[in-house]
Write an enzyme that holds these catalytic residues in place. Structure first.
Site, PDB file in Angstrom:
ATOM      1  CG  ASP A  69      31.610   3.385  33.616  1.00 11.56           C
ATOM      2  OD1 ASP A  69      31.825   2.687  34.633  1.00 11.56           O
ATOM      3  OD2 ASP A  69      32.140   4.497  33.452  1.00 11.56           O
ATOM      4  CG  HIS A 114      35.567   3.382  34.393  1.00 12.88           C
ATOM      5  ND1 HIS A 114      34.563   4.253  34.748  1.00 12.88           N
ATOM      6  CD2 HIS A 114      36.657   3.781  35.105  1.00 12.88           C
ATOM      7  CE1 HIS A 114      35.018   5.123  35.625  1.00 12.88           C
ATOM      8  NE2 HIS A 114      36.288   4.869  35.857  1.00 12.88           N
ATOM      9  CB  SER A 157      37.536   7.753  36.641  1.00 14.19           C
ATOM     10  OG  SER A 157      37.084   6.911  37.663  1.00 14.19           O
TER      11      SER A 157
END
Length: 684
Positions: free
Chosen positions: A621, A653, A538
Site C-alpha cells: 500500500d 490498499h 483509508s
C-alpha cells in the site's frame, strides 16, 4: 468447448440445502462477477464477460457470454482454462478477444455463436493489453511496455545479482508499483481484409518516458479511435518526478495515423482530463475534465472539442453533477452519461451542444456503466447493496428496466438478506444527511442488536447501491449487525458544497456527521448502545483512529484498515503529493503549518485511546504506507489496549486475492465477535 448454457445454470457450485443460507465470505467468492459489456454493430447482441473464482486454487477465470438485446437465452461462448478478455466486435460481426494460452496475449476471433475460433495474431510482448478496433475495422490500437530509461543493472552491469532500487526524484512508486525502466505506450497497427493485424505496431509515443493510459489503474477507457480509424485519442500525464507527484494535469492527445503528428487537445487545462470519445461523424471529441489543479475529486465536467475550429466547452457547466461513462447518441445530438445522485448512480442525458440535463432513471440502484444499443436503449451493469451485478436493458425514453441475465440466481436465490433503509439525519449544523441503514436477515424490532458505524474512504468516494466484494454491507448485516452507513460531508452526489467541505477539515464536520448518524440510529429501541463498533478503511481508517481518541465512550470496538494514523509522518511517504497538498492545505513544515497536522492527526490523541482495536494493513500500500498501521498497532500495544495487527505483505490498499479476502473477513468478524460479544463467543 462445453455446450452453450443458460447463464442461470452456470453459477458454479450450487447450494445443496433447500433452506435459505446466510451470506458468508466464502459465498461471495462463489458469485460470478460481471466484467466487460460490448454491443454488436447491428445492436442485436450483447457480449459480456463473467469471472468465476476457485477459492482453493486462489485464482479466477474469465469466460465470454452473449445475450440478445431483446432478451432471451444466454449463451456461453468460451469455457477454457484460460481467461478471455478485451472484447471487440468487428464490422463483419465477428467477436475478437485477447487470451494467453501459453504464447503471451494473442488476439482471437470467432463467430457470434462461438464457432470458428482462431488465433489471428503473433504478438511478442507479454505486456500487451487494452486492444481496440477502429469502427472501420482498418486498424487496431493497444498498449504495451517500452524501455524508456536505464535500469540499475544497466548502470552497474558488473553487479547482476544486486537487489536494490535507486532514485533521484519523487514518484518512484505509485499505488502498488515501483517505477522501473519501462513505460506503457500506445501502439496502432493496420488490419488486413481478413481482420488479422498486418505488419508491425507503431509506437505513437516513441522517445517519450510517459505512461498512457495514466497508470496504474486506468485502462482502455482512456483510449479511443475516430470512426474512420485515422485518428486516435489517448490520455497521458506527460510529467515526471516531483512535477508528476504534485500535479493532476493529465491531457487528451490526438494522434494522426496519416502523418504521425500529435496535438494536445486539452492544453492549458490543468486538472484531470480523461476518457476521450469521438462523435459518430468523427468531427468532435468529448472527454471528462476536472477544472481544479491538484484536486482529484473535483466535479467531472463533459468537454466537447470541435476538431475543425479547435474550440471546446464544458456542456455541463453550472451543473452540480460529476459525469462518468460518456457515450454519444447514434445521431451525435445527445451525450449520455452516469452520475452519482443521493446515494445511487443514474443515467442522464445532455444535448451535445449544451443545454438542459435530464435525469433518465430513478430508483434505489446503481447503473455502474452502460453501452448504447440504439437510439433509445442502454445496456447497463446494475447492482444494489444486496445484489451483485447483472446485465439489464434500460429504455432511455422512460427509464423502464428489463433484466437480461441472472448470473448468480443459483447462489443469491438461496441467500437471506435484510432490508436496506434510506434515512435522513439532521447534522450538528442543521443539514440533512442521507444515511443507509442495513438490517440483519429476519430482523425483529423487539430484540436488541449490536450496531456498526461504517466510515467511508476516499475521502470523496460515495456510498451508493454498489455491491462490494471488500466491504459488503449485506455480509456484515448477515452476521447479526445493524450497519449504519452515512453519506457524510465530503461524499459526492449531494452538491459541490457538500462534496468539497471535507478538504482541510478531515477531523471536523465529517467526524461530527458520523456521530450524528450513529447517535440518531441508536435512539431506536432495537439498537444495543452497549454493543456498538466503528469500522472503516483509508479515510475511514483515519476516522476510526481519530474517533478512538474522541468517541466519548460510544464504541466498544474499532477496526481500521489502511488508515492514516500520523499525518506528519504520512505526508512525505505517500506518492500522490497533490492529494496531500490539497486535502491538508500544505506541508507539515510550512511556516504556518495547516491545522490538520495539529488538530486532526490521530497520533496526537492516542493518549485518550481506551478501546480494543484491530489494525489491518497491506505491505504494498503505497498510498497509505504500512508504517501507518504499524505505528497505530504499536501505540495500542504499548498503552496496554487490547489489539491485533493483520498484515498482508503482498496486498495494496485493497485486499484482492481470494483466500486473503476470506481471511480478512474471518479475522474481521472474529474480532467483532470477541469485542462486541454478539453471541457470547467469537464468530467462526
Amino acid at each position: 468447448m462445453k455446450k452453450p448454457l443458460l447463464l442461470a445454470a452456470l453459477a458454479g457450485a450450487t447450494l445443496s440445502a433447500s433452506a435459505q443460507q446466510t451470506l458468508t465470505p466464502e459465498l461471495l467468492w462463489k458469485l460470478g462477477r460481471l466484467g466487460e459489456l460490448q454491443v454488436s454493430p447491428d445492436r442485436k447482441t450483447v457480449a459480456f464477460t463473467v469471472t468465476r473464482y476457485d477459492l482453493g486454487a486462489n485464482r479466477g477465470n474469465t469466460d465470454i457470454y452473449t445475450v440478445p438485446v431483446a432478451g432471451g437465452a444466454v449463451k456461453q461462448l468460451t469455457s477454457t482454462p484460460f481467461s478471455e478478455n478485451t472484447l471487440n466486435w468487428r464490422p463483419d460481426g465477428k467477436l475478437t478477444f485477447l487470451a494467453d494460452e501459453g504464447q503471451g496475449p494473442q488476439l482471437y476471433a470467432m463467430n457470434a455463436d462461438g464457432a470458428g475460433k482462431q488465433k489471428i495474431s503473433e504478438f511478442t510482448d507479454a505486456s500487451l493489453s487494452n486492444l481496440k478496433y477502429a469502427g472501420s475495422g482498418k486498424f487496431i490500437l493497444y498498449t504495451q511496455d517500452v524501455k524508456v530509461r536505464k535500469s540499475l543493472h544497466d548502470l552497474y552491469p558488473d553487479l547482476p545479482k544486486a537487489d536494490a532500487r535507486l532514485y533521484d526524484d519523487l514518484f518512484y512508486r505509485h499505488w502498488t508499483q515501483w517505477e522501473d525502466d519501462k513505460a506503457s505506450h500506445v501502439f496502432f497497427q493496420p488490419v488486413g481484409d481478413d481482420g488479422k493485424p498486418t505488419g508491425y505496431g507503431k509506437d505513437v509515443q516513441q522517445g517519450e518516458a510517459f505512461d498512457a493510459p495514466v497508470q496504474p489503474l486506468a485502462g482502455s477507457e482512456q483510449l479511443a479511435f475516430s470512426p474512420d480509424g485515422y485518428w486516435l485519442a489517448y490520455t497521458s500525464r506527460k510529467l515526471s518526478g516531483k512535477a508528476e507527484a504534485v500535479s493532476t494535469n493529465s491531457d487528451i492527445y490526438l494522434y494522426s495515423v496519416r502523418d504521425g503528428k500529435t496535438v494536445n487537445l486539452s492544453q492549458g487545462m490543468e486538472g484531470y482530463d480523461i476518457e476521450p470519445a469521438f462523435s459518430p461523424d468523427g468531427a468532435k471529441v468529448a472527454w471528462l475534465s476536472m477544472a481544479t489543479p491538484g484536486f482529484e475529486s473535483d466535479r467531472n465536467g463533459i468537454i466537447v472539442h470541435d476538431l475543425k475550429t479547435g474550440k471546446h466547452e464544458d456542456i455541463t457547466k453550472g451543473s452540480e453533477l460529476s459525469a462518468g461513462n460518456v457515450r454519444w447518441s447514434p445521431d451525435g445530438k445527445t451525450i449520455y452519461f452516469v452520475a452519482v445522485v443521493e446515494g445511487t448512480e443514474q443515467l442522464f442525458s445532455v444535448p451535445s451542444k449544451g443545454g438542459k440535463i435530464k435525469q433518465l432513471t430513478q430508483g434505489l440502484q446503481n447503473y455502474n456503466s452502460f453501452e448504447l444499443a440504439g437510439p433509445d436503449v442502454a445496456i447497463c451493469n446494475r447492482t444494489t447493496m444486496q445484489s451483485p451485478a447483472e446485465v439489464v436493458r434500460v429504455s432511455l425514453k422512460n427509464g423502464q428496466e428489463t433484466a437480461l441475465t441472472t448470473i448468480n440466481q443459483d447462489v443469491m436465490g438461496q441467500v437471506k438478506v435484510g432490508k436496506v433503509e434510506n434515512r435522513r439525519v439532521t447534522t450538528t449544523d442543521g443539514k440533512q444527511m442521507q444515511v443507509y441503514v442495513i438490517y440483519p436477515p429476519d430482523f425483529d424490532a423487539s430484540k436488541k442488536y449490536p450496531a456498526l458505524l461504517y466510515c467511508q474512504g476516499g475521502p470523496q468516494s460515495p456510498i451508493t447501491q454498489a455491491f462490494s466484494y471488500r466491504w459488503n454491507f449485506a455480509l456484515m448485516a448477515a452476521q447479526g449487525y445493524i450497519v449504519v452507513a452515512p453519506n457524510r460531508r465530503g461524499l459526492p452526489g449531494f452538491g459541490r458544497e457538500w462534496n468539497d467541505a471535507i478538504s482541510g477539515d478531515w477531523g471536523g464536520q465529517p467526524i461530527r456527521d458520523y456521530l450524528s448518524a450513529i447517535d440518531k440510529v441508536s435512539e431506536e429501541p432495537y439498537v444495543d448502545k452497549d454493543r456498538r463498533g466503528c469500522v472503516g478503511a483509508s479515510y475511514g481508517g483515519f476516522s476510526v483512529y481519530y474517533l478512538a481518541g474522541h468517541h466519548q465512550g460510544r464504541f466498544k470496538t474499532f477496526i481500521a484498515h489502511a488508515g492514516l494514523y500520523d499525518l506528519t509522518s504520512w505526508y512525505p511517504t505517500t506518492e500522490e503529493m497533490f492529494f496531500a497538498n490539497y486535502e491538508f492545505k500544505g506541508a507539515p513544515w510550512d511556516k504556518t503549518a495547516p491545522k490538520s497536522y495539529q488538530e486532526f492527526s490521530p497520533a496526537n490523541f492516542v493518549g485518550q485511546w481506551d478501546t480494543p482495536i484491530l489494525v489491518i494493513h497491506g505491505g504494498k500500500d503505497f498510498r497509505v504506507p504500512e508504517g501507518q498501521g504499524m505505528e497505530a498497532f504499536g501505540a495500542a500495544q504499548l498503552r496496554g489496549i487490547p489489539s491485533r495487527f493483520l498484515y498482508f505483505p503482498n496486498e495494496g490498499h485493497w485486499i484482492q486475492k481470494p483466500q486473503n479476502s476470506v481471511l480478512w473477513n474471518r479475522v474481521f468478524f472474529d474480532w467483532l465477535g470477541r469485542t462486541l460479544k454478539t453471541d457470547g463467543q467469537a464468530a467462526k
